[in-house]
Design an enzyme around this catalytic site. Structure first.
Site, PDB file in Angstrom:
ATOM      1  N   ASP A  81       0.814  -1.383  -0.511  1.00  0.00           N
ATOM      2  CA  ASP A  81       0.064   0.136   0.489  1.00  0.00           C
ATOM      3  C   ASP A  81       0.789   0.862   0.096  1.00  0.00           C
ATOM      4  O   ASP A  81       1.795   1.043   1.190  1.00  0.00           O
ATOM      5  CB  ASP A  81      -0.217  -0.232   1.684  1.00  0.00           C
ATOM      6  CG  ASP A  81      -2.160   1.312   1.569  1.00  0.00           C
ATOM      7  OD1 ASP A  81      -2.897   0.796   1.542  1.00  0.00           O
ATOM      8  OD2 ASP A  81      -1.079   2.187   0.917  1.00  0.00           O
TER       9      ASP A  81
ATOM     10  N   ASP B 124      -3.856   2.156  -5.610  1.00  0.00           N
ATOM     11  CA  ASP B 124      -2.545   1.977  -4.555  1.00  0.00           C
ATOM     12  C   ASP B 124      -1.954   1.423  -3.943  1.00  0.00           C
ATOM     13  O   ASP B 124      -1.815   0.961  -2.951  1.00  0.00           O
ATOM     14  CB  ASP B 124      -2.348   3.159  -3.902  1.00  0.00           C
ATOM     15  CG  ASP B 124      -3.009   3.580  -2.170  1.00  0.00           C
ATOM     16  OD1 ASP B 124      -3.878   3.038  -1.642  1.00  0.00           O
ATOM     17  OD2 ASP B 124      -2.327   4.516  -1.530  1.00  0.00           O
ATOM     18  N   GLU B 125      -2.664   0.226  -3.684  1.00  0.00           N
ATOM     19  CA  GLU B 125      -3.048  -1.465  -3.473  1.00  0.00           C
ATOM     20  C   GLU B 125      -3.040  -2.206  -4.400  1.00  0.00           C
ATOM     21  O   GLU B 125      -3.509  -2.206  -5.542  1.00  0.00           O
ATOM     22  CB  GLU B 125      -4.405  -1.604  -2.292  1.00  0.00           C
ATOM     23  CG  GLU B 125      -3.553  -1.290  -1.151  1.00  0.00           C
ATOM     24  CD  GLU B 125      -5.685  -1.170  -0.691  1.00  0.00           C
ATOM     25  OE1 GLU B 125      -5.162  -2.386   0.067  1.00  0.00           O
ATOM     26  OE2 GLU B 125      -6.601  -0.558  -0.787  1.00  0.00           O
TER      27      GLU B 125
END
Ligand code: TTP
Ligand code: MG
Length: 350
Positions: free
Chosen positions: A15, A115-116
């Site tokens: 993340d 974002d992961e």
């Protein structure tokens, strides 16, 4: 390594830290060290939107995602306030995910959000995965000027919680025999199944930490929360048998906008909707994906919030998305109530 150990699953969850704010710092290094808040225009404290995210400097003042931007302004009027540049973040995300997929090539993966990403790195084994993770973090810093936090664990649930454990720039490995102790002291809120309402409900029966949940009688949990109680019990013990890269989980792209003041003008609301639809369709293009489901959302002045969705049989054409978004929204506007916020989103298909 014995037979049993070599078959153990290793899941890596990555993340990015303070993602939108970090993207801004990456292209404007002069911002580093200053509190940076990305979100709606604060309008000298009169702005009505929310904070999308902020960097860790700004978090020191208690500012966080989804907080009204006016509150953020009150806490740190001297901070750097920047608008959301989704296009840029999506491009950055695509490059970062590309780098990660290169690093862990051959491993099944599943993007979880902008974002992961989660990888099944079982074939590398636990130690090697840790080394690769450390190397990746360095590459990411060098190539993109970004940091990320990584969790390594026997399943996706614990890997995700571990990735959040030492933010920012963390690396948290949790081996299978450590899972229960790792979870033990954490607040129940760290479990993905526990939102603010569930947190309250658990508090009312005296459960605030995952440790307390672990020792709570399973039958009692089922009695209070039904089927969900069983799920909670499993989560508290770090049990999760999901496969990574198996079936495709629906992802979505969405935008929402808060009006300057609550309005009831149909024309203005539909015009604002058209803009949101255009923005989302732009992002869909960048992500090179397609969709069959569209969703509209409305929040009236009293904060009551509703969504409506339509699923098509085949991939939706841009012009149809625009027409149908308006049709769905019109249904909400019949009552002539004042509107505070509207949103539009699409659910992506493989
Ligand atoms: P997160 O990973 O939840 O947050 P983050 O990357 O900003 O910070 P952290 O270091 O804690 O991971 O979300 C990723 C991005 O998604 C975030 O940068 C901005 C966006 N976002 C919103 O727009 N609104 C929200 O409420 C949240 C939680 C995130
Ligand atoms: Mg993040």
């Amino acid at each position: 390594m014995n037979e049993e150990k070599s078959r153990e699953k290793v899941i890596l969850h990555l993340d990015l830290d303070a993602f939108f704010a970090a993207c801004e710092e990456a292209r404007r290094p002069e911002l580093r060290g200053r509190p940076v808040i990305v979100g709606a225009d604060p309008k000298e404290g009169k702005g009505r939107g929310v904070v999308s995210t902020c960097n860790y400097e700004a978090r020191k003042f208690g500012i966080h995602s989804a907080m009204p931007i006016s509150w953020a302004w009150k806490r740190a009027p001297w901070a750097v306030f920047l608008p959301v540049d989704m296009h840029y973040y999506m491009e950055t995300s695509a490059r970062v995910m590309g780098l990660a997929r290169e690093k862990f090539s051959g491993s099944k993966f599943e993007p979880a959000s902008i974002d992961e990403i989660t990888f099944d790195v079982s074939s590398l084994g636990f130690e090697k995965s840790g080394e690769f993770a450390r190397e990746f973090k360095q590459e990411l810093k060098k190539k993109e000027g970004l940091t990320c936090s990584i969790g390594l664990a026997p399943n996706p649930l614990v890997a995700k919680i571990a990735s959040d454990f030492q933010k920012p720039d963390g690396l948290t490995p949790v081996k299978s025999h450590e899972v229960k102790m790792f979870l033990f002291p954490l607040p129940v809120r760290k479990l993905p199944g526990v939102g603010p309402k569930m947190e309250e409900a658990l508090k009312s029966i005296g459960v605030e930490t995952i440790g307390q949940l672990q020792s709570f009688p399973k039958e009692k949990l089922s009695r209070v929360f039904g089927k969900y109680g069983e799920h909670l019990y499993a989560e508290a013990h770090g049990k999760d048998d999901r496969e990574i890269g198996g079936e495709w989980k629906a992802k979505s792209i969405s935008r929402q906008a808060t009006f300057e003041e609550d309005i009831s003008s149909k024309e203005r609301i539909l015009a604002a909707l058209d803009e949101l639809v255009n923005d989302v369709l732009e992002d869909v293009k960048v992500s090179k994906t397609k969709f069959k489901t569209i969703i509209v959302k409305i929040r009236y002045e009293d904060f009551s919030t509703y969504t409506k969705q339509k699923k098509f049989r085949s991939h939706v054409l841009e012009k149809d998305a625009k027409i149908w978004a308006r049709e769905l929204m019109k249904g909400f506007l019949k009552v002539g109530r004042n509107v505070r916020l509207i949103g539009f989103g699409v659910r992506l298909e493989k």
